[in-house]
Design a protein around this motif. Structure first.
Motif, short mmCIF file in Angstrom:
data_model
loop_
_atom_site.label_atom_id
_atom_site.label_comp_id
_atom_site.label_asym_id
_atom_site.label_seq_id
_atom_site.Cartn_x
_atom_site.Cartn_y
_atom_site.Cartn_z
N THR A 172 -0.82 10.69 -7.80
CA THR A 172 0.35 10.87 -8.66
C THR A 172 1.46 9.93 -8.21
O THR A 172 1.73 9.82 -7.02
CB THR A 172 0.84 12.33 -8.56
OG1 THR A 172 -0.29 13.20 -8.66
CG2 THR A 172 1.81 12.66 -9.66
N TYR A 173 2.05 9.23 -9.16
CA TYR A 173 3.24 8.42 -8.89
C TYR A 173 4.41 9.05 -9.62
O TYR A 173 4.48 8.95 -10.84
CB TYR A 173 3.06 6.98 -9.37
CG TYR A 173 2.10 6.17 -8.54
CD1 TYR A 173 2.40 5.85 -7.22
CD2 TYR A 173 0.91 5.70 -9.08
CE1 TYR A 173 1.53 5.10 -6.46
CE2 TYR A 173 0.03 4.94 -8.32
CZ TYR A 173 0.36 4.64 -7.01
OH TYR A 173 -0.50 3.88 -6.26
N GLY A 174 5.29 9.69 -8.90
CA GLY A 174 6.41 10.37 -9.56
C GLY A 174 5.88 11.38 -10.55
O GLY A 174 5.04 12.21 -10.21
N PRO A 175 6.33 11.30 -11.80
CA PRO A 175 5.86 12.28 -12.78
C PRO A 175 4.50 11.90 -13.36
O PRO A 175 3.90 12.68 -14.09
CB PRO A 175 6.94 12.22 -13.86
CG PRO A 175 7.48 10.83 -13.78
CD PRO A 175 7.33 10.38 -12.36
N LYS A 176 4.02 10.68 -13.01
CA LYS A 176 2.83 10.18 -13.68
C LYS A 176 1.57 10.38 -12.85
O LYS A 176 1.54 10.04 -11.68
CB LYS A 176 3.02 8.68 -13.96
CG LYS A 176 1.98 8.14 -14.90
CD LYS A 176 2.17 6.65 -15.09
CE LYS A 176 0.89 6.00 -15.56
NZ LYS A 176 0.42 6.44 -16.86
N ARG A 177 0.54 10.93 -13.49
CA ARG A 177 -0.75 11.04 -12.82
C ARG A 177 -1.55 9.79 -13.11
O ARG A 177 -2.10 9.64 -14.20
CB ARG A 177 -1.52 12.26 -13.36
CG ARG A 177 -1.02 13.56 -12.79
CD ARG A 177 -2.19 14.48 -12.55
NE ARG A 177 -1.84 15.40 -11.48
CZ ARG A 177 -2.57 16.45 -11.13
NH1 ARG A 177 -3.69 16.70 -11.76
NH2 ARG A 177 -2.18 17.23 -10.16
N ALA B 212 -5.04 2.35 -16.84
CA ALA B 212 -5.86 3.56 -16.95
C ALA B 212 -6.08 4.21 -15.58
O ALA B 212 -6.35 5.41 -15.51
CB ALA B 212 -7.20 3.22 -17.58
N GLY B 213 -5.97 3.42 -14.52
CA GLY B 213 -6.17 3.98 -13.18
C GLY B 213 -7.39 3.42 -12.46
O GLY B 213 -7.81 3.98 -11.45
N LYS B 214 -7.93 2.31 -12.94
CA LYS B 214 -9.11 1.73 -12.31
C LYS B 214 -8.80 1.23 -10.90
O LYS B 214 -9.46 1.61 -9.94
CB LYS B 214 -9.64 0.55 -13.16
CG LYS B 214 -10.01 0.92 -14.58
CD LYS B 214 -10.54 -0.29 -15.34
CE LYS B 214 -9.50 -1.38 -15.55
NZ LYS B 214 -8.38 -1.01 -16.43
N1 LIG Z 1 2.91 1.75 -6.66
C1 LIG Z 1 3.00 2.33 -7.87
N2 LIG Z 1 4.11 3.00 -8.22
C2 LIG Z 1 4.20 3.62 -9.42
N3 LIG Z 1 3.24 3.59 -10.34
C3 LIG Z 1 2.11 2.92 -10.08
C4 LIG Z 1 1.92 2.26 -8.82
N4 LIG Z 1 0.70 1.69 -8.81
C5 LIG Z 1 0.15 1.98 -10.00
N5 LIG Z 1 0.98 2.73 -10.77
C6 LIG Z 1 0.70 3.24 -12.11
O1 LIG Z 1 -0.55 3.87 -12.10
C7 LIG Z 1 -1.22 3.64 -13.33
C8 LIG Z 1 -2.61 3.11 -13.05
O2 LIG Z 1 -2.52 1.80 -12.53
P1 LIG Z 1 -3.80 0.93 -12.17
O3 LIG Z 1 -3.30 -0.30 -11.49
O4 LIG Z 1 -4.77 1.77 -11.45
O5 LIG Z 1 -4.37 0.56 -13.60
P2 LIG Z 1 -5.64 -0.32 -13.97
O6 LIG Z 1 -6.59 0.57 -14.68
O7 LIG Z 1 -6.13 -1.04 -12.80
O8 LIG Z 1 -5.01 -1.33 -15.02
P3 LIG Z 1 -5.30 -2.90 -15.25
O9 LIG Z 1 -6.44 -2.97 -16.20
O10 LIG Z 1 -4.05 -3.38 -15.90
O11 LIG Z 1 -5.56 -3.52 -13.94
C9 LIG Z 1 -0.33 2.70 -14.12
O12 LIG Z 1 0.36 3.45 -15.07
C10 LIG Z 1 0.60 2.13 -13.11
O13 LIG Z 1 1.84 1.85 -13.69
#
Ligand SMILES: Nc1ncnc2c1ncn2[C@@H]1O[C@H](COP(=O)(O)OP(=O)(O)OP(=O)(O)O)[C@@H](O)[C@H]1O
Ligand SMILES: [Mg+2]
Lengths: 240, 241
Positions: free
Chosen positions: A10-15, A38-40
């Motif tokens: 979880t980052y702040g309010p965001k999962r 997406a969170g990969k």
């Molecule tokens: N250090 C951080 N602080 C706050 N939010 C973060 C942080 N790192 C990632 N996030 C958030 O977590 C979510 C998932 O990020 P992630 O980098 O895992 O995506 P991803 O699936 O790899 O995307 P992409 O295809 O663009 O690489 C996003 O909404 C991102 O903004």
């Protein structure tokens, strides 16, 4: 070889990652798909022990990353997104440093490991060049070389073909495929055809949750006749 | 702990892979030597064969120069994203912290030791007390370690090198000023006497002074070593957070 159970970050309010569960066996090449954000990458960072999960466990070869991170890290080869490397070092120096840390301390063993990685990733023409002066694709290859330098049993590759030219993309794909027999591989990508070409499993992740976990054939069978990007759009609608 | 070696090596050689090291070493020597010859240093006027006028400025000089070395220690790794690489290699946080710190410290020690021609000049012109010169070098190197511990910690807190530099400078300045009577007098006006005295004990100047007089007091050595230990411990905590 890789067991992931209920990972949450979880980052702040965001999962960012919301209860991701899956397993990868030896010989598997798992394609990690999902829209931007997406969170990969976050999931991969938790498996590699860079981020501490808020809940859930990730095990590699039966070892929990949060319990014995160093043991897990020595089994893994990891290519982080955008392939970070020390810019002021030459390719050779950088890979030499990785070999040192990976336990190849004698000059012979070190040189052998570095040469092997350079050969596999076709870095020979730039081996004496500093990394900051490399083009994007070559930087990406340095990151890839670093990940497979110690011939790890588990490879985690975050967008390994990003920035490569079409020839190199094919080269890297066949390299991954040829190595995968005795390894477990997770790779993330935005190229849907790539999954078709090399993966035997696909996981689609959307808003931190796994929405599909099957073989590429099963994924196609969800909507016979449709293009794979249509199926992708359907599954990840929550993200749009 | 054997992983400290490659990390140390990479970091230490890293200084010399860019012009930073040479610019730094030359600037350090030019500034320190010219301060000694300046009207405030009075290297010649003092009329004694000694290095005292050279070393008096070290606590001041370090206040600016050590943050310049320390600021990049972790901030740079965070900015370039190489922390992710470093901490997915089979290294513990403690090994990484120690390896990088020792590399920075060795680099600062090199800068200090490169002033040795000054000592040789003094030896040629007069008959200095080599024991005092030796203890002063020991003190200067220990003090550099204390400053660097603080700077390594502040640099682990941010990925912005400018913030890291300013923060280190601020903390180092406080640790320096605690030793000045005018500053402690003010403190004594506000705080209870015993507390103000205790604070003065944390000053770099107080602890560096004895070394320049030829005394290696275990109390001073322990002060610098425990300051390093404490800041490095916090450094590990800050990175594992
Ligand atoms: N250090 C951080 N602080 C706050 N939010 C973060 C942080 N790192 C990632 N996030 C958030 O977590 C979510 C998932 O990020 P992630 O980098 O895992 O995506 P991803 O699936 O790899 O995307 P992409 O295809 O663009 O690489 C996003 O909404 C991102 O903004
Ligand atoms: Mg990503």
């Amino acid at each position: 070889m890789i067991e992931v159970k209920g990972l949450v970050k979880t980052y702040g309010p965001k999962r960012a990652v919301d209860g991701v569960t899956f397993t990868v066996k030896r010989g598997d090449i798992l394609g990690f798909l999902g829209p931007n954000g997406a969170g990969k990458s976050t999931t991969m960072k938790m498996i590699t022990g860079f981020l501490r999960p808020d809940a859930g466990t990730a095990k590699v070869d039966g070892v929990d990353v949060t319990v014995d991170p160093v043991a897990v890290k020595s089994k893994l080869g990891y290519l982080p997104e955008s392939a970070p490397a020390y810019p002021e070092m030459t390719v050779e120096e950088f890979l030499g440093f990785i070999a040192d840390v990976r336990g190849f301390r004698s000059p012979d063993a070190k040189a052998a490991q570095v040469d092997r990685a350079i050969k596999l990733t076709h870095l020979n023409p730039v081996r004496k060049q500093t990394i900051e002066t490399l083009s994007k694709g070559f930087k990406q290859r340095v990151g890839f070389a670093q990940a497979l330098l110690h011939d790890p049993a588990v490879l985690i590759l975050d967008e390994p073909t990003d920035g490569l030219d079409p020839n190199q993309k094919n080269e890297v794909r066949s390299l991954i495929k040829s190595m995968a027999v005795e390894k477990a591989v997770i790779l993330s990508t935005h190229i849907l055809e790539e999954v078709d070409a090399i993966c035997n499993r696909v996981i689609i992740i959307s808003q931190g949750k796994v929405v599909a976990d099957e073989t590429p054939t099963q994924l196609r069978a969800r909507k016979p006749g449709a293009r794979i990007d249509e199926i992708f759009r359907e599954l990840t609608r929550g993200d749009i | 702990m054997r992983q400290i070696v490659p990390i140390f090596k990479r970091e230490f050689l890293g200084y010399f892979r860019s012009p930073v090291a040479y610019v730094f070493l030359i600037a350090f020597l030019v500034i320190s030597v010219s301060l000694a010859f300046s009207r405030y240093g009075g290297f010649f006027r003092a009329g004694v064969a000694g290095m005292e006028s050279y070393f008096t400025f070290f606590p001041w000089l370090f206040m600016f120069i050590v943050p310049a070395v320390g600021m990049r220690l972790w901030s740079e790794e965070k900015r370039a994203g190489t922390v992710e690489l470093l901490f997915t290699l089979p290294v513990t946080t403690l090994e990484a912290v120690l390896g990088k710190f020792l590399a920075g410290w060795a680099f600062l020690a090199l800068a200090v030791v490169l002033s040795f021609p000054m000592a040789l000049t003094v030896g040629y012109l007069g008959d200095p007390d080599w024991g005092v010169i030796f203890t002063t070098y020991v003190g200067a190197i220990l003090m550099a370690g204390g400053y660097l511990g603080v700077c390594a910690l502040t640099s682990a807190l941010t990925k912005n090198q400018v913030i890291s530099f300013v923060l280190s400078l601020g903390v180092c300045a406080i640790l320096l000023f605690l030793g000045f009577s005018s500053f402690t007098d003010t403190l004594e006006g506000v705080l209870p006497m015993a507390f103000a005295d205790a604070l003065a004990n944390f000053s770099f100047i107080t602890h560096f002074d004895a070394f320049t007089k030829g005394i290696i007091d275990p109390k001073d050595v322990i002060f610098f070593l425990s300051l390093m230990g404490f800041t490095l411990f916090l450094n590990v905590v800050a990175l594992e957070r």
